[in-house]
Design a protein around this motif. Structure first.
Motif, short mmCIF file in Angstrom:
data_model
loop_
_atom_site.label_atom_id
_atom_site.label_comp_id
_atom_site.label_asym_id
_atom_site.label_seq_id
_atom_site.Cartn_x
_atom_site.Cartn_y
_atom_site.Cartn_z
N LEU A 172 0.80 -1.17 0.00
CA LEU A 172 0.13 -0.03 -0.02
C LEU A 172 1.04 1.13 -0.18
CD1 LEU A 172 -2.68 -1.15 2.70
CD2 LEU A 172 -2.45 -1.53 0.18
N ASP A 174 2.48 4.62 1.07
CA ASP A 174 2.96 5.14 2.47
C ASP A 174 3.01 4.08 3.37
OD1 ASP A 174 3.30 7.81 1.73
OD2 ASP A 174 0.94 8.18 2.03
N SER A 175 3.21 2.72 3.06
CA SER A 175 3.41 1.65 4.01
C SER A 175 4.73 1.40 4.68
CB SER A 175 3.12 0.29 3.11
OG SER A 175 3.54 -0.91 3.94
N GLN A 234 -3.70 1.39 12.24
CA GLN A 234 -4.69 2.05 11.22
C GLN A 234 -6.07 1.56 11.52
OE1 GLN A 234 -4.63 0.69 6.97
NE2 GLN A 234 -3.90 2.74 6.64
N GLY A 241 0.84 -3.06 6.16
CA GLY A 241 0.56 -2.14 5.24
C GLY A 241 0.73 -3.05 3.72
#
Length: 373
Positions: A172, A174-175, A234, A241
């Motif tokens: 993903l 900005d993982s 999250q 992520g």
């Protein structure tokens, strides 16, 4: 001599009493309101019991040439199969309405007084930011994935060798895994604990937390290695992520066929049907069962939607016994229709134990069920 009568005196017109006039106005208003209720769509849809299918039996199928026939829901090649008895029914929920064609208010009134049907917001079934056709396609994909999970769960339960790879489908934006994990990596372990399904991966990552890097044992291009990724939180969930999917390799060929049914909730009943066909004797002892629940390759049974409608669907199909995910028990209590006995299950082993106890005349009161609180 002709006789003539005098012309009758003209009759005075009497005014309509105000009370009667008011009554007519009320009737007209009520009729107008009723008409509005009949023709005005609502922001709701109706969930009701859908078709049921015996995983030990057949279902309608349309081939690529448009020919209709009845085909077995489960077909197995490469292993001995055995005759079965009774039924192991999977259940569905039909949704009345979709964006642009929702039920009117009169339809909702009928559903409100019917215990078999439930009124739910349109948005909860068809989110406004998702195209309805895409939603249907996603449900079909979920059914395909759940069928593969069911095959894996059944074969693992029978101690057959099954390759179960938790595979990275994408990283993903900005993982925390950016530059560390990549598409195609197989995640084999977290902090030394082996993971063979997505549920186990999520549990291991959650247990590790976000304070330090987690040691991930992976296989990339056939080479084993260890990478360190620090999970993040999250929406209240600890994640790596990445998107993951399951890749399986089975030692025998198992085909599951069921047209026009979406979602993952048939997993448990498919797995039970596979086990029954691959083992001598009839697991059910001739009893008619129905049930629902997702499943992973380790045999963990997960929650589903529409369980109230599914219980009525089971009863209407002639089932006496019902397998409900333990995680759905809060929706079961107080809503079990007369004539149906419900057992709560958390794993495939729990489900087999309940079915075999009924078949063998065991102590049913010792089996777990859904209770208030």
């Amino acid at each position: 001599m002709a006789l003539f009568s005098e012309d009758p005196a003209p009759t005075e017109s009497k005014p309509i009493p105000k009370r009667r006039l008011a009554g007519w106005w009320l009737f007209a208003i009520a009729a107008a309101v009723a008409l509005v209720f009949v023709v005005t769509p609502s922001p709701y849809v109706i969930e009701q019991p859908g078709p049921t299918f015996d995983t030990l039996g057949t279902a309608p199928h349309v081939d690529d040439d448009g020919e209709e026939s009845e085909v077995p829901l489960i077909s197995i090649e490469g292993a001995d199969t055995y005759p079965t008895e009774g039924e192991l029914r999977l259940l569905t929920v039909s949704v009345v309405g979709r964006p642009g064609n929702t039920p009117n208010w009169l339809d909702l009134l009928g559903a409100w007084v019917d215990p078999e049907r439930t009124i739910v917001p349109l948005e909860s079934v068809y989110p406004s930011d998702v195209d309805p056709d895409e939603q249907d396609a996603a449900n079909q994909a979920a059914m395909v994935d759940s069928q593969q999970d069911a095959i894996a769960a059944a074969l693992v339960a029978l101690d057959l060798d099954v390759v179960r790879d938790v595979t990275v489908a994408g990283v993903l934006d900005d993982s925390p895994a950016t530059g560390l994990l990549q598409e195609g990596d197989v995640i084999r372990s977290v902090d030394g604990t082996e993971v063979h399904d997505i549920s186990a991966l999520r549990a291991a990552v959650a247990a590790h937390g976000t304070d330090a890097p987690a040691d991930l044992g992976i296989v990339r291009d056939g080479t084993e290695q260890t990478v360190q990724v620090t999970p993040v939180e999250q929406d209240g969930v600890v994640v790596l992520g990445v998107g993951v999917t399951m890749h399986y390799e089975f030692p025998i060929d198992v085909e599951l066929r069921l047209d026009d049914v979406g979602g993952p909730s048939a997993g448990q009943m498919f797995a039970l049907g596979i086990i029954d066909e691959l083992t001598p004797g009839a697991m059910t002892g001739g009893e008619n069962w129905a049930g629902t629940g997702t499943i992973d390759s380790s045999g963990n049974v997960g929650p589903i939607g529409g369980i109230r409608q599914k219980m009525f669907g089971a009863l209407n199909a002639g089932a006496e016994w019902f397998l409900a995910p333990e995680s759905n028990c809060d929706e079961v209590v107080g809503h079990v229709p007369d004539g149906l006995r419900v057992f709560s299950v958390d794993t495939l082993d729990d489900a087999q134990a309940a079915i075999e106890a009924v078949a063998d005349g065991g102590d049913l009161d010792a089996l777990p069920t859904c209770t208030a609180g």
